[in-house]
Every structure is written in C-alpha cells, then in structure tokens.
Design an enzyme around this catalytic site. Sequence first.
Site, PDB file in Angstrom:
ATOM      1  N   SER A 261      42.248  37.162  45.537  1.00 57.29           N
ATOM      2  CA  SER A 261      41.765  37.880  44.362  1.00 57.29           C
ATOM      3  C   SER A 261      42.902  38.441  43.526  1.00 57.29           C
ATOM      4  O   SER A 261      43.917  38.903  44.057  1.00 57.29           O
ATOM      5  CB  SER A 261      40.853  39.028  44.794  1.00 57.29           C
ATOM      6  OG  SER A 261      40.523  39.872  43.709  1.00 57.29           O
TER       7      SER A 261
ATOM      8  N   ASP B  76      26.297  34.389  59.776  1.00 58.29           N
ATOM      9  CA  ASP B  76      27.125  35.466  59.247  1.00 58.29           C
ATOM     10  C   ASP B  76      28.540  35.326  59.790  1.00 58.29           C
ATOM     11  O   ASP B  76      28.732  35.166  61.004  1.00 58.29           O
ATOM     12  CB  ASP B  76      26.527  36.813  59.673  1.00 58.29           C
ATOM     13  CG  ASP B  76      27.061  37.983  58.870  1.00 58.29           C
ATOM     14  OD1 ASP B  76      28.293  38.084  58.712  1.00 58.29           O
ATOM     15  OD2 ASP B  76      26.248  38.815  58.426  1.00 58.29           O
TER      16      ASP B  76
ATOM     17  N   ASN C 190      38.682  36.780  37.537  1.00 59.63           N
ATOM     18  CA  ASN C 190      37.443  36.965  36.768  1.00 59.63           C
ATOM     19  C   ASN C 190      36.723  35.655  36.471  1.00 59.63           C
ATOM     20  O   ASN C 190      36.579  35.236  35.317  1.00 59.63           O
ATOM     21  CB  ASN C 190      37.738  37.712  35.466  1.00 59.63           C
ATOM     22  CG  ASN C 190      38.267  39.110  35.725  1.00 59.63           C
ATOM     23  OD1 ASN C 190      39.478  39.305  35.836  1.00 59.63           O
ATOM     24  ND2 ASN C 190      37.376  40.070  35.851  1.00 59.63           N
ATOM     25  N   VAL C 191      36.252  35.026  37.536  1.00 63.20           N
ATOM     26  CA  VAL C 191      35.584  33.735  37.416  1.00 63.20           C
ATOM     27  C   VAL C 191      34.187  33.932  36.809  1.00 63.20           C
ATOM     28  O   VAL C 191      33.482  34.892  37.118  1.00 63.20           O
ATOM     29  CB  VAL C 191      35.465  33.060  38.793  1.00 63.20           C
ATOM     30  CG1 VAL C 191      34.902  31.653  38.642  1.00 63.20           C
ATOM     31  CG2 VAL C 191      36.837  33.019  39.481  1.00 63.20           C
TER      32      VAL C 191
ATOM     33  N   TYR D  67      38.104  47.022  47.968  1.00 63.92           N
ATOM     34  CA  TYR D  67      38.007  45.564  47.845  1.00 63.92           C
ATOM     35  C   TYR D  67      39.390  44.932  47.751  1.00 63.92           C
ATOM     36  O   TYR D  67      39.686  43.941  48.428  1.00 63.92           O
ATOM     37  CB  TYR D  67      37.179  45.194  46.615  1.00 63.92           C
ATOM     38  CG  TYR D  67      37.155  43.717  46.321  1.00 63.92           C
ATOM     39  CD1 TYR D  67      36.422  42.843  47.120  1.00 63.92           C
ATOM     40  CD2 TYR D  67      37.868  43.183  45.248  1.00 63.92           C
ATOM     41  CE1 TYR D  67      36.393  41.479  46.857  1.00 63.92           C
ATOM     42  CE2 TYR D  67      37.846  41.827  44.977  1.00 63.92           C
ATOM     43  CZ  TYR D  67      37.115  40.979  45.781  1.00 63.92           C
ATOM     44  OH  TYR D  67      37.096  39.619  45.516  1.00 63.92           O
TER      45      TYR D  67
ATOM     46  N   ASN E 285      32.575  49.657  29.890  1.00 65.03           N
ATOM     47  CA  ASN E 285      33.244  50.776  30.553  1.00 65.03           C
ATOM     48  C   ASN E 285      34.583  51.041  29.887  1.00 65.03           C
ATOM     49  O   ASN E 285      35.465  50.188  29.902  1.00 65.03           O
ATOM     50  CB  ASN E 285      33.445  50.486  32.050  1.00 65.03           C
ATOM     51  CG  ASN E 285      32.123  50.260  32.773  1.00 65.03           C
ATOM     52  OD1 ASN E 285      31.808  49.146  33.174  1.00 65.03           O
ATOM     53  ND2 ASN E 285      31.341  51.312  32.913  1.00 65.03           N
TER      54      ASN E 285
ATOM     55  N   PHE F 296      27.666  31.703  43.943  1.00 65.69           N
ATOM     56  CA  PHE F 296      28.048  31.175  42.628  1.00 65.69           C
ATOM     57  C   PHE F 296      29.153  30.129  42.736  1.00 65.69           C
ATOM     58  O   PHE F 296      28.978  28.955  42.374  1.00 65.69           O
ATOM     59  CB  PHE F 296      28.428  32.365  41.744  1.00 65.69           C
ATOM     60  CG  PHE F 296      29.362  32.067  40.601  1.00 65.69           C
ATOM     61  CD1 PHE F 296      29.132  30.999  39.752  1.00 65.69           C
ATOM     62  CD2 PHE F 296      30.452  32.884  40.361  1.00 65.69           C
ATOM     63  CE1 PHE F 296      29.994  30.733  38.684  1.00 65.69           C
ATOM     64  CE2 PHE F 296      31.305  32.639  39.305  1.00 65.69           C
ATOM     65  CZ  PHE F 296      31.079  31.552  38.468  1.00 65.69           C
TER      66      PHE F 296
ATOM     67  N   SER G  58      33.045  42.534  44.296  1.00 69.32           N
ATOM     68  CA  SER G  58      32.773  43.718  43.484  1.00 69.32           C
ATOM     69  C   SER G  58      33.563  44.937  43.924  1.00 69.32           C
ATOM     70  O   SER G  58      33.421  45.435  45.048  1.00 69.32           O
ATOM     71  CB  SER G  58      31.287  44.063  43.478  1.00 69.32           C
ATOM     72  OG  SER G  58      31.051  45.335  42.907  1.00 69.32           O
TER      73      SER G  58
ATOM     74  N   GLY H 287      24.208  35.148  48.218  1.00 69.90           N
ATOM     75  CA  GLY H 287      23.924  33.791  47.765  1.00 69.90           C
ATOM     76  C   GLY H 287      22.427  33.563  47.639  1.00 69.90           C
ATOM     77  O   GLY H 287      21.607  34.394  48.039  1.00 69.90           O
TER      78      GLY H 287
END
Length: 322
Positions: free
Chosen positions: A121, A57, A174-175, A145, A206, A12, A82, A37
């Site tokens: 993040s 990878d 939170n893109v 994460y 949630n 993304f 995630s 992706g």
Amino acid sequence: MANILITGGAGFIGSNLCDRFIAKGHKITCLDNFATGHRHNLAELLQHPDFTLMEGDIRDAETCQQACEGQDYVLHQAALGSVPRSVNDPVTSNAVNVGGFLNMLVAARDTNVKRFVYAASSSTYGDSESLPKVEDVIGKPLSPYAVTKYVNELYAEVFAKTYGIECIGLRYFNVFGRRQDPNGAYAAVIPKFVIQLLRHQSPTINGTGDYSRDFTYIDNVIQMNERAMLTDNPEAVNTVYNTAVGDRTTINDMARLLKEYLSAFDPKIKEVEILYGPVRAGDVPHSKASIDKAVQLLGYAPSHSFATGLKEAVNWYWDQLK
C-alpha cells in the site's frame, strides 16, 4: 497454464484478477471469506471448469495451507482495507492484515509456491513529504492500516532471505474502477461519490479538497500483477513496486471530473453541490508515485490515465446502477 491462488478473489481487485487470468487460460482458485467481497463479483466464473471457489479465512492457518497446495503462484489480495476502519478497529485490521498475511507466507513456503505477489500500500509512505514517492524512501506510518501494510513488506523481505521464497509487493495507489463497492461505511471516495451524485445527494470532501492522490485505474493494477507474477528478470523479484500512474489529482478536480462525466447521462448532476467537512484522521496529504522502477524492471506501461480510467469507471457504474 499455471495454477494461481488469488486470495480475496471475490473483492474488487481480486475478482478482476480472476477474470484476467481465467481469460488467459490459467487455473484459478479463489479464497475468500466474503467479509468485504461479494459472490456476485464471481457470478460469471462459478461455472467455469478452471475456476474453484474456496470459502475460508486467512486467519486460519490450516485453510491457508489447503489453499496453497498445488499452486504455482499466489496473488495475495485478501486484507481489511480502509484507514478509517483501522482507526476504529485496529485489532481486527491487525489480525487479518498481519496474522493472515503471515499464515499465507508460511503456507506458500510449506507448499513450495513459485512466487508470492502481494498487495502492499501507498500508505506505507506515511509522513514522508517527498514527491514523487520513491520505493526506498518512506516515512512513519500515520494509521494502524499503514502499520499493517508495512509489516507485510518486512515479513516478505525476511521470508525471502530466510526461506528463499520469491516475493513481490505492489504498493497500490488509490485503485478505482469496475466492481469497486460504492456502499458501506468504508466505501472508497470515487464509488461513494458516484452513487451520491447519481442520487442527487451532495458528496462531502474531507478538508479543503486540495489533498491529492495518484488515482490508479484497475487495468493498470491487473497489468502490474501479471508482470510481477511472470517476470523472469532475477533483479525484479524480492522487492516492492509502486503501482500507480505517476501523476496526481486533487480531490476537488476528481469531484469536478466526476460531475462532468456523470452529467452526460443526467444533466441534473451539474447542479449538485459539493460539501466540505473536517480532515480525516490518518489521511496522507499528497500522494504521487514514481513508476520508474516498475517501468525499468517489469516493463510496466500504464494503459489508463486517471481521466480515461474515470470515464470507463463512470460508464460501468451508470450501466450497473441506472
């Protein structure tokens, strides 16, 4: 014109970065293993003479070395995102996000890359309750994460001090926006809700919906990557920046706006009920960034508020999914 390696370039955020820098006249190498992706994100780039796709990878050190060879800059986006995914499978998240990140840092060092800009993040803020979030005040991580992304920052800082590599971390908040995948078990909330509402299915929030996020449109993220990559301010390197709008929206308000914007295309969406479920493990209650540091040191000026970005995203999804 620069040679730029974009890891995770079929994802993304990565594919949007590929588009931006190809349009600016740079030579782009995209490294991706297509775990999350998609090739269709690169469809318009594959025939471009200045675009190279390298399938591989980041967990393979030799692949990283080959990818970095001859590159001026690395924009490192490759990761397993995630929070829920990391809770379900912390080992793989660690292998990709920590082991792969270290492989890329070593490769950038060995090939004399000018600057290493990486996706950090907002999860790094963890259990810190202070708002807005300021870069030098963090809490304890609340998920595997979050641990991996904090370790990235620590490694980048050590490599900058030990080996002289210029590193800049961008703490994404939170893109959302065009090309964010609405499918799969770990789809982000906005595209997931979009596809459910278009199908007249009830999305599930949630918790009570009072949790809030600094939702950040993709164009703001592209701007931050560009400014971080090209800044000539020596005070601006070897640090981390919040990459956000500097505002917050509750999940309830996000869902309400989504219904409003989508109803312009399909009035039946107004009648779709929003459901509520249990709070997810590892979720941070509230998130709002201070963007002062990015404004002062990088000249960052967000182009899109949450509402304007959401409207653009909804229009894009409607065109793609109708």
